[in-house]
Design a protein around this motif. Structure first.
Motif, short mmCIF file in Angstrom:
data_model
loop_
_atom_site.label_atom_id
_atom_site.label_comp_id
_atom_site.label_asym_id
_atom_site.label_seq_id
_atom_site.Cartn_x
_atom_site.Cartn_y
_atom_site.Cartn_z
N GLY A 34 0.78 -1.24 0.00
CA GLY A 34 0.00 0.00 0.00
C GLY A 34 0.81 1.29 0.00
N THR A 35 2.11 1.20 0.27
CA THR A 35 2.91 2.43 0.36
C THR A 35 3.06 3.10 -1.00
OG1 THR A 35 4.17 1.48 2.19
CG2 THR A 35 5.10 3.40 1.12
N LEU A 36 3.37 2.33 -2.03
CA LEU A 36 3.58 2.91 -3.36
C LEU A 36 2.29 3.50 -3.94
CD1 LEU A 36 5.67 3.50 -5.51
CD2 LEU A 36 5.26 1.23 -6.48
N PRO A 37 1.14 2.80 -3.89
CA PRO A 37 -0.09 3.44 -4.38
C PRO A 37 -0.43 4.73 -3.64
CG PRO A 37 -0.44 1.10 -4.06
CD PRO A 37 0.91 1.41 -3.47
N LEU A 38 -0.24 4.74 -2.32
CA LEU A 38 -0.52 5.95 -1.55
C LEU A 38 0.42 7.09 -1.95
CD1 LEU A 38 -1.18 4.53 2.04
CD2 LEU A 38 -2.85 5.59 0.49
N LEU A 39 1.68 6.77 -2.21
CA LEU A 39 2.64 7.78 -2.64
C LEU A 39 2.23 8.38 -3.98
CD1 LEU A 39 5.32 9.34 -2.54
CD2 LEU A 39 6.47 7.27 -3.38
N ILE A 40 1.79 7.54 -4.91
CA ILE A 40 1.36 8.03 -6.22
C ILE A 40 0.12 8.92 -6.08
CG2 ILE A 40 0.42 7.33 -8.46
CD1 ILE A 40 2.20 4.82 -8.25
N ILE A 41 -0.85 8.47 -5.29
CA ILE A 41 -2.08 9.25 -5.09
C ILE A 41 -1.76 10.59 -4.42
CG2 ILE A 41 -4.26 9.33 -3.81
CD1 ILE A 41 -4.40 6.27 -4.18
N HIS A 42 -0.92 10.55 -3.40
CA HIS A 42 -0.53 11.77 -2.69
C HIS A 42 0.14 12.76 -3.63
CE1 HIS A 42 1.60 14.33 0.26
NE2 HIS A 42 0.72 13.91 1.14
N THR A 43 1.04 12.25 -4.48
CA THR A 43 1.76 13.12 -5.40
C THR A 43 0.83 13.71 -6.46
OG1 THR A 43 3.76 11.79 -5.07
CG2 THR A 43 3.70 13.20 -7.02
N LEU A 44 -0.05 12.89 -7.01
CA LEU A 44 -1.00 13.39 -8.00
C LEU A 44 -1.94 14.43 -7.40
CD1 LEU A 44 -1.97 10.11 -9.92
CD2 LEU A 44 -0.62 12.03 -10.79
N ALA A 45 -2.41 14.18 -6.18
CA ALA A 45 -3.31 15.13 -5.53
C ALA A 45 -2.61 16.46 -5.29
CB ALA A 45 -3.81 14.55 -4.21
N LEU A 46 -1.37 16.43 -4.81
CA LEU A 46 -0.61 17.66 -4.59
C LEU A 46 -0.41 18.41 -5.90
CD1 LEU A 46 2.31 17.00 -2.06
CD2 LEU A 46 0.46 18.66 -1.85
N THR A 47 -0.12 17.69 -6.97
CA THR A 47 0.12 18.32 -8.27
C THR A 47 -1.13 19.02 -8.78
OG1 THR A 47 1.77 16.62 -8.81
CG2 THR A 47 0.88 17.90 -10.64
N VAL A 48 -2.26 18.35 -8.68
CA VAL A 48 -3.53 18.93 -9.17
C VAL A 48 -3.92 20.14 -8.33
CG1 VAL A 48 -5.99 18.53 -9.44
CG2 VAL A 48 -4.36 16.78 -10.17
N VAL A 49 -3.86 20.00 -7.01
CA VAL A 49 -4.26 21.11 -6.13
C VAL A 49 -3.36 22.31 -6.33
CG1 VAL A 49 -4.41 21.84 -3.72
CG2 VAL A 49 -5.33 19.62 -4.40
N SER A 50 -2.06 22.09 -6.42
CA SER A 50 -1.14 23.22 -6.60
C SER A 50 -1.35 23.90 -7.94
CB SER A 50 0.31 22.74 -6.46
OG SER A 50 0.63 21.80 -7.47
N GLY A 51 -1.61 23.11 -8.99
CA GLY A 51 -1.86 23.71 -10.31
C GLY A 51 -3.11 24.56 -10.34
N VAL A 52 -4.20 24.03 -9.78
CA VAL A 52 -5.47 24.78 -9.76
C VAL A 52 -5.32 26.04 -8.92
CG1 VAL A 52 -7.86 24.70 -8.96
CG2 VAL A 52 -6.89 22.74 -10.16
N LEU A 53 -4.68 25.93 -7.77
CA LEU A 53 -4.52 27.08 -6.89
C LEU A 53 -3.62 28.14 -7.52
CD1 LEU A 53 -5.49 27.90 -4.06
CD2 LEU A 53 -3.34 27.03 -3.15
N PHE A 54 -2.57 27.70 -8.23
CA PHE A 54 -1.70 28.66 -8.88
C PHE A 54 -2.44 29.46 -9.94
CE2 PHE A 54 0.93 29.60 -12.61
CZ PHE A 54 1.76 30.55 -12.05
N VAL A 55 -3.22 28.78 -10.78
CA VAL A 55 -3.97 29.48 -11.83
C VAL A 55 -4.89 30.54 -11.23
CG1 VAL A 55 -5.73 29.20 -13.62
CG2 VAL A 55 -3.84 27.57 -13.48
N ARG A 56 -5.60 30.18 -10.16
CA ARG A 56 -6.52 31.12 -9.54
C ARG A 56 -5.78 32.29 -8.90
NH1 ARG A 56 -9.67 30.12 -3.96
NH2 ARG A 56 -7.57 30.71 -3.30
#
Length: 254
Positions: free
Chosen positions: A223-245
């Motif tokens: 479960g560590t690797l899937p959680l790491l991928i999900i965590h990284t993708l979530a951070l990437t999406v949130v940071s991108g959306v927040l930066f645009v705004r």
């Protein structure tokens, strides 16, 4: 576009290299603090069973700390000086200068983290084994750190309290990502909270491959690797959306 990107990277590196003394002092303080705390936690000795794992963790923290410093400091200075809008007056898309800053942050952060890790390795004779299975978690850790760095940059565009927020978040990472004690020593509830922070899951995946001999398949099923991928993708999406705004709002208010 490549000219804009290259100019942004060159400017960022020149700014950081123009103040070497401050970085050297900070490096010495960081490595001394790490070894001193390990000496205290080891009750008067540097424990060989803890040093390699904690060095991996604090290396991730150093990468985050210095990458965030590079990424956020320029934005704060531009907003205080009222020159943020002028720096955006280019035919290139607004994300391109930020990409240049992110590349500068990654180069500088990785360099500082490598040098900082080398000092305790030489002083305390720490040996870290190298295994191919750790390469993917290490790459994901790097993306995770840069995504969080970009999130801090997005917050810097809108919040006058970004300095305090950055200090708070990086301090939490230092305390909980395994830099003092490996995650296995944490109570279950604290380990769960620690995994919500950047670097923790990446450090956990790397240490399991390096020191426990786990394969990628094993850390995936664990479960560590899937959680790491999900965590990284979530951070990437949130940071991108927040930066645009926040970027749009910062330009409107400049």
């Amino acid at each position: 576009m490549l000219d804009v990107l290259g100019a942004e990277i060159g400017k960022g590196l020149r700014v950081q290299l123009s103040h070497p003394v401050g970085h050297i002092i900070t490096l010495l303080m960081s490595t001394t603090m790490y070894l001193g705390l390990q000496f205290v936690l080891g009750q008067g000795q540097l424990r060989d069973d803890l040093l390699p794992q904690t060095l991996v963790a604090i290396g991730g923290y150093w990468f985050l700390q210095y990458a965030a410093l590079v990424m956020v400091a320029d934005l704060i200075e531009e907003k205080r000086a009222g020159t943020f809008a002028q720096t955006q007056m280019t035919p290139a898309p607004p994300w391109l200068p930020m990409l240049g800053r992110l590349i500068t942050a990654s180069v500088f952060g990785l360099t500082v983290a490598a040098v900082a890790a080398l000092v305790p390795m030489l002083v305390a004779g720490i040996t870290i084994p190298l295994r191919w299975a750790a390469l993917l978690p290490a790459l994901l850790l790097g993306v995770n750190v840069l995504a969080f760095t970009f999130l801090l940059a997005a917050l810097a565009l809108a919040s006058p309290m970004i300095g305090a927020l950055q200090a708070l978040f990086t301090a939490l990472v230092l305390l909980l990502n395994g830099s003092f004690l490996p995650l296995a020593f944490y109570p279950d509830w604290l380990a769960v909270l620690a995994r919500l922070l950047p670097t923790t899951l990446g450090v956990e995946a790397i240490t399991r491959t390096l020191f426990e001999g786990r394969t990628l398949g094993e850390i995936w099923t664990g479960g560590t690797l899937p959680l790491l991928i999900i965590h990284t993708l979530a951070l990437t999406v949130v940071s991108g959306v927040l930066f645009v705004r926040n970027h749009r709002r910062a330009l409107e208010s400049s």
